[in-house]
Design a protein around this motif. Structure first.
Motif, PDB file in Angstrom:
ATOM      1  N   UNK A 174       0.814  -1.222   0.000  1.00 22.99           N
ATOM      2  CA  UNK A 174       0.000   0.000   0.000  1.00 22.99           C
ATOM      3  C   UNK A 174       0.848   1.272   0.000  1.00 22.99           C
ATOM      4  N   UNK A 175       2.162   1.160   0.275  1.00 26.24           N
ATOM      5  CA  UNK A 175       3.047   2.320   0.319  1.00 26.24           C
ATOM      6  C   UNK A 175       4.238   2.060  -0.597  1.00 26.24           C
ATOM      7  N   UNK A 176       4.175   2.573  -1.822  1.00 29.78           N
ATOM      8  CA  UNK A 176       5.178   2.283  -2.842  1.00 29.78           C
ATOM      9  C   UNK A 176       6.588   2.694  -2.402  1.00 29.78           C
ATOM     10  N   UNK A 177       6.730   3.864  -1.788  1.00 26.31           N
ATOM     11  CA  UNK A 177       8.048   4.323  -1.344  1.00 26.31           C
ATOM     12  C   UNK A 177       8.614   3.409  -0.268  1.00 26.31           C
ATOM     13  N   UNK A 178       7.787   3.049   0.687  1.00 22.60           N
ATOM     14  CA  UNK A 178       8.211   2.149   1.768  1.00 22.60           C
ATOM     15  C   UNK A 178       8.602   0.786   1.204  1.00 22.60           C
ATOM     16  N   UNK A 179       7.799   0.277   0.287  1.00 19.53           N
ATOM     17  CA  UNK A 179       8.090  -1.028  -0.330  1.00 19.53           C
ATOM     18  C   UNK A 179       9.398  -0.996  -1.105  1.00 19.53           C
ATOM     19  N   UNK A 180       9.640   0.081  -1.852  1.00 18.94           N
ATOM     20  CA  UNK A 180      10.870   0.216  -2.628  1.00 18.94           C
ATOM     21  C   UNK A 180      12.083   0.275  -1.692  1.00 18.94           C
ATOM     22  N   UNK A 181      11.965   1.007  -0.598  1.00 14.96           N
ATOM     23  CA  UNK A 181      13.062   1.093   0.368  1.00 14.96           C
ATOM     24  C   UNK A 181      13.378  -0.276   0.963  1.00 14.96           C
ATOM     25  N   UNK A 182      12.351  -1.044   1.303  1.00 15.65           N
ATOM     26  CA  UNK A 182      12.571  -2.388   1.842  1.00 15.65           C
ATOM     27  C   UNK A 182      13.252  -3.283   0.813  1.00 15.65           C
ATOM     28  N   UNK A 183      12.857  -3.181  -0.436  1.00 12.47           N
ATOM     29  CA  UNK A 183      13.459  -3.997  -1.486  1.00 12.47           C
ATOM     30  C   UNK A 183      14.931  -3.607  -1.692  1.00 12.47           C
ATOM     31  N   UNK A 184      15.222  -2.320  -1.659  1.00 11.13           N
ATOM     32  CA  UNK A 184      16.614  -1.864  -1.773  1.00 11.13           C
ATOM     33  C   UNK A 184      17.453  -2.392  -0.608  1.00 11.13           C
ATOM     34  N   UNK A 185      16.927  -2.321   0.602  1.00  9.47           N
ATOM     35  CA  UNK A 185      17.668  -2.822   1.766  1.00  9.47           C
ATOM     36  C   UNK A 185      17.896  -4.332   1.655  1.00  9.47           C
ATOM     37  N   UNK A 186      16.891  -5.054   1.197  1.00  4.95           N
ATOM     38  CA  UNK A 186      17.017  -6.506   1.011  1.00  4.95           C
ATOM     39  C   UNK A 186      18.119  -6.819   0.003  1.00  4.95           C
ATOM     40  N   UNK A 187      18.118  -6.126  -1.131  1.00  2.00           N
ATOM     41  CA  UNK A 187      19.117  -6.369  -2.166  1.00  2.00           C
ATOM     42  C   UNK A 187      20.521  -6.028  -1.658  1.00  2.00           C
ATOM     43  N   UNK A 188      20.652  -4.910  -0.965  1.00  2.00           N
ATOM     44  CA  UNK A 188      21.956  -4.527  -0.413  1.00  2.00           C
ATOM     45  C   UNK A 188      22.461  -5.584   0.568  1.00  2.00           C
ATOM     46  N   UNK A 189      21.598  -6.060   1.440  1.00  2.00           N
ATOM     47  CA  UNK A 189      21.993  -7.084   2.415  1.00  2.00           C
ATOM     48  C   UNK A 189      22.404  -8.374   1.709  1.00  2.00           C
ATOM     49  N   UNK A 190      21.669  -8.760   0.686  1.00  2.00           N
ATOM     50  CA  UNK A 190      21.982  -9.991  -0.049  1.00  2.00           C
ATOM     51  C   UNK A 190      23.304  -9.870  -0.800  1.00  2.00           C
ATOM     52  N   UNK A 191      23.667  -8.650  -1.198  1.00  2.00           N
ATOM     53  CA  UNK A 191      24.904  -8.430  -1.932  1.00  2.00           C
ATOM     54  C   UNK A 191      26.113  -8.255  -1.007  1.00  2.00           C
ATOM     55  N   UNK A 192      25.869  -8.047   0.273  1.00  2.00           N
ATOM     56  CA  UNK A 192      26.962  -7.856   1.227  1.00  2.00           C
ATOM     57  C   UNK A 192      27.459  -9.164   1.826  1.00  2.00           C
ATOM     58  N   UNK A 193      26.661 -10.172   1.868  1.00  2.00           N
ATOM     59  CA  UNK A 193      27.055 -11.420   2.521  1.00  2.00           C
ATOM     60  C   UNK A 193      26.608 -11.399   3.970  1.00  2.00           C
ATOM     61  N   UNK A 194      26.645 -12.550   4.604  1.00  2.00           N
ATOM     62  CA  UNK A 194      26.107 -12.672   5.960  1.00  2.00           C
ATOM     63  C   UNK A 194      27.070 -12.216   7.038  1.00  2.00           C
ATOM     64  N   UNK A 195      28.358 -12.254   6.782  1.00  2.00           N
ATOM     65  CA  UNK A 195      29.316 -11.858   7.798  1.00  2.00           C
ATOM     66  C   UNK A 195      30.661 -11.548   7.184  1.00  2.00           C
ATOM     67  N   UNK A 196      31.608 -11.216   8.026  1.00  2.00           N
ATOM     68  CA  UNK A 196      32.968 -10.877   7.587  1.00  2.00           C
ATOM     69  C   UNK A 196      33.556 -11.995   6.727  1.00  2.00           C
ATOM     70  N   UNK A 197      33.953 -11.679   5.514  1.00  2.00           N
ATOM     71  CA  UNK A 197      34.578 -12.658   4.638  1.00  2.00           C
ATOM     72  C   UNK A 197      33.618 -13.629   3.974  1.00  2.00           C
ATOM     73  N   UNK A 198      32.342 -13.527   4.253  1.00  2.00           N
ATOM     74  CA  UNK A 198      31.351 -14.420   3.654  1.00  2.00           C
ATOM     75  C   UNK A 198      31.078 -14.017   2.205  1.00  2.00           C
TER      76      UNK A 198
END
Length: 143
Positions: free
Chosen positions: A25-49
């Motif tokens: 229901x909130x396009x801006x909020x949804x887009x921000x969550x998707x960006x955060x998800x993608x960034x987290x997935x691209x960073x790895x789970x921990x140091x050196x991962x």
């Protein structure tokens, strides 16, 4: 890309692609969550991962979203340019989703079809459905 008229939004090619579509229901909020998800997935789970995701793109508007969907929807049509297509829809446990494609490739090679046939898979992780496609330069002509 071939046959869709749409350029791949990623610079490099990868063995796997995931298309995620959200709605809320909130396009801006949804887009921000998707960006955060993608960034987290691209960073790895921990140091050196090793990151789970190597590259990604978020559609900036409905035109870009439709273009990305055209790439996904064009897979089936693109397969027909590789010869005869044998299509199967199967449900598999998620951890084993791609094993059938790999096993089919091994079987095709073992049966002597390595030079004339290829196996590819795509599908829906959400409902554990795999579209297994086998293309062959030789096959049955139903005309």
């Amino acid at each position: 890309e071939a046959g869709t008229g749409v350029r791949d939004p990623l610079e490099a090619q990868y063995p796997f692609y995931v298309l995620i579509e959200t709605s809320g229901s909130d396009e801006d909020h949804d887009a921000e969550k998707l960006h955060r998800f993608l960034e987290a997935a691209m960073e790895g789970e921990g140091e050196g991962e090793t990151p789970v995701v190597e590259d990604g793109v978020v559609a900036q508007d409905s035109v870009q979203a439709k273009a990305i969907w055209r790439l996904r929807e064009g897979i089936s049509d693109a397969m027909t340019t590789a010869g005869y297509v044998y299509k199967y829809d199967v449900s598999l446990p998620l951890p084993r989703m791609y094993e059938l494609v790999e096993a089919t490739r091994v079987r095709l090679e073992a049966e002597g079809y390595g030079g004339t046939a290829k196996a590819a898979g795509y599908g829906h992780l959400g409902d554990a459905n795999l579209h297994l496609n086998v293309t062959s330069l030789v096959g049955r002509d139903d005309k």
